[in-house]
Design a protein around this motif. Sequence first.
Motif, mmCIF file in Angstrom:
data_model
loop_
_atom_site.group_PDB
_atom_site.id
_atom_site.type_symbol
_atom_site.label_atom_id
_atom_site.label_comp_id
_atom_site.label_asym_id
_atom_site.label_seq_id
_atom_site.Cartn_x
_atom_site.Cartn_y
_atom_site.Cartn_z
ATOM 1 N N GLY A 1 -134.281 -20.130 11.963
ATOM 2 C CA GLY A 1 -133.544 -21.429 12.653
ATOM 3 C C GLY A 1 -132.827 -21.144 13.736
ATOM 4 N N TYR A 2 -131.726 -21.817 14.252
ATOM 5 C CA TYR A 2 -131.052 -21.588 15.647
ATOM 6 C C TYR A 2 -129.605 -21.353 15.228
ATOM 7 C CZ TYR A 2 -135.064 -24.724 16.972
ATOM 8 O OH TYR A 2 -136.339 -25.197 17.337
ATOM 9 N N VAL A 3 -129.141 -20.439 16.207
ATOM 10 C CA VAL A 3 -127.537 -20.163 16.317
ATOM 11 C C VAL A 3 -127.069 -20.455 17.828
ATOM 12 C CG1 VAL A 3 -127.924 -18.346 14.441
ATOM 13 C CG2 VAL A 3 -128.183 -17.675 16.929
ATOM 14 N N TYR A 4 -125.953 -20.672 17.752
ATOM 15 C CA TYR A 4 -125.226 -21.011 19.203
ATOM 16 C C TYR A 4 -124.960 -19.883 19.983
ATOM 17 C CZ TYR A 4 -122.236 -23.562 22.276
ATOM 18 O OH TYR A 4 -121.793 -24.133 23.599
ATOM 19 N N SER A 5 -125.406 -19.849 21.138
ATOM 20 C CA SER A 5 -125.545 -18.542 21.949
ATOM 21 C C SER A 5 -124.151 -18.164 22.464
ATOM 22 C CB SER A 5 -126.331 -18.531 22.970
ATOM 23 O OG SER A 5 -125.830 -19.678 24.131
ATOM 24 N N VAL A 6 -123.209 -19.100 22.334
ATOM 25 C CA VAL A 6 -121.803 -18.608 23.027
ATOM 26 C C VAL A 6 -121.177 -17.486 22.248
ATOM 27 C CG1 VAL A 6 -119.659 -19.627 23.264
ATOM 28 C CG2 VAL A 6 -121.511 -20.982 24.110
ATOM 29 N N PHE A 7 -121.613 -17.350 20.875
ATOM 30 C CA PHE A 7 -120.859 -16.319 20.018
ATOM 31 C C PHE A 7 -121.921 -15.245 19.563
ATOM 32 C CE2 PHE A 7 -118.854 -20.547 19.151
ATOM 33 C CZ PHE A 7 -117.415 -20.190 19.321
ATOM 34 N N CYS A 8 -122.765 -15.142 20.559
ATOM 35 C CA CYS A 8 -123.895 -14.122 20.500
ATOM 36 C C CYS A 8 -123.791 -13.038 21.696
ATOM 37 C CB CYS A 8 -125.089 -14.580 20.384
ATOM 38 S SG CYS A 8 -125.556 -15.658 19.011
ATOM 39 N N TRP B 1 -129.131 -22.473 22.705
ATOM 40 C CA TRP B 1 -128.952 -21.879 21.253
ATOM 41 C C TRP B 1 -130.416 -20.906 21.287
ATOM 42 C CZ3 TRP B 1 -126.796 -24.035 16.407
ATOM 43 C CH2 TRP B 1 -125.617 -25.177 17.048
ATOM 44 N N TYR B 2 -130.242 -20.216 20.416
ATOM 45 C CA TYR B 2 -131.188 -19.175 20.171
ATOM 46 C C TYR B 2 -131.966 -19.386 18.850
ATOM 47 C CZ TYR B 2 -128.779 -16.034 23.326
ATOM 48 O OH TYR B 2 -128.118 -15.243 24.593
ATOM 49 N N TYR B 3 -133.316 -19.349 18.958
ATOM 50 C CA TYR B 3 -134.174 -19.597 17.929
ATOM 51 C C TYR B 3 -134.569 -17.939 17.190
ATOM 52 C CZ TYR B 3 -137.873 -21.115 14.546
ATOM 53 O OH TYR B 3 -138.521 -21.401 13.600
ATOM 54 N N CYS B 4 -134.044 -17.957 16.191
ATOM 55 C CA CYS B 4 -134.251 -16.488 15.504
ATOM 56 C C CYS B 4 -134.579 -16.503 14.234
ATOM 57 C CB CYS B 4 -132.640 -15.950 15.899
ATOM 58 S SG CYS B 4 -131.244 -16.572 14.957
ATOM 59 N N SER B 5 -134.712 -15.228 13.387
ATOM 60 C CA SER B 5 -134.922 -14.935 12.248
ATOM 61 C C SER B 5 -133.739 -14.067 11.777
ATOM 62 C CB SER B 5 -136.170 -14.266 12.195
ATOM 63 O OG SER B 5 -136.331 -13.833 10.653
ATOM 64 N N TYR B 6 -132.969 -14.345 10.600
ATOM 65 C CA TYR B 6 -132.183 -13.842 9.851
ATOM 66 C C TYR B 6 -132.502 -13.574 8.440
ATOM 67 C CZ TYR B 6 -127.787 -11.823 8.356
ATOM 68 O OH TYR B 6 -126.585 -11.305 7.889
#
Length: 247
Positions: free
Chosen positions: A154-161, A144-149
């Motif tokens: 928070g975190y987003v699942y990297s498979v869909f990035c 997962w990526y820790y990021c800012s939006y």
Amino acid sequence: MTVLSNSSFKTSTYAQTNYYAKVMEENVYLYSQPIDDAQYYMFSIPESYFVLLLGQENEDFFYAQYDDLFGYVKKDEVVVMDGTPAQPFASSQFRIFALEGMGLYSSPYFNNESILLEIPFLADDLVYYGNIQGQSIPGKSGIWYYCSYQGEKGYVYSVFCDNLDVTVNNEMFNVVDSPFFDDGSPNSLSPVAMTFIIIGVSLPCVVVIYLLIKPTFTREKVLDNNSKIHKRKRHGDYYEFDESDLN
């Protein structure tokens, strides 16, 4: 895993003397608390980049800043250096390509209770900080990526990035074996600064003492003046007489 809000951390004025420390290997984490436990991992800092050390938290951890985040790093996992890097933090963005968009979560797990907001399809302005292992779809990566939006972190699942490009930072400086942090305590202040502090503390005390004893001085002065006037009157009475008394 529970990640604390960045607002719960100390401010960046924690120390006066700062150093940058380089991450020289993989799996060096920024912690939310200075406790060596995986539940306090925020993310692994990209290898070859730096953290700004703000002070010594305890025997095992530095208090540190990575980009606009504050947390803790283990002392034995970073190399303290004497220099200021031109690009200390990985600066990269990436895109979401899931047709239905993706959730931004407070932990790296698919949990409706921890979802912070929905990121739309093809959003490409997510700011990347680092990785962490979390829940995975069977047969897929668990990164997962820790990021800012839009101001939310928070975190987003990297498979869909995709479109994430983090280059290697080759900046190097002399190693600092024993970093010294000026924590602002009186013992670390210069003699000039100490003198001004002493004057600043003492001056109000002098004023207070003066205000306390001023009424006593005023009263004594009034009494003394009255006494002198009374003596002059008596002295005058001693020499004055009425000539009619002689008749």
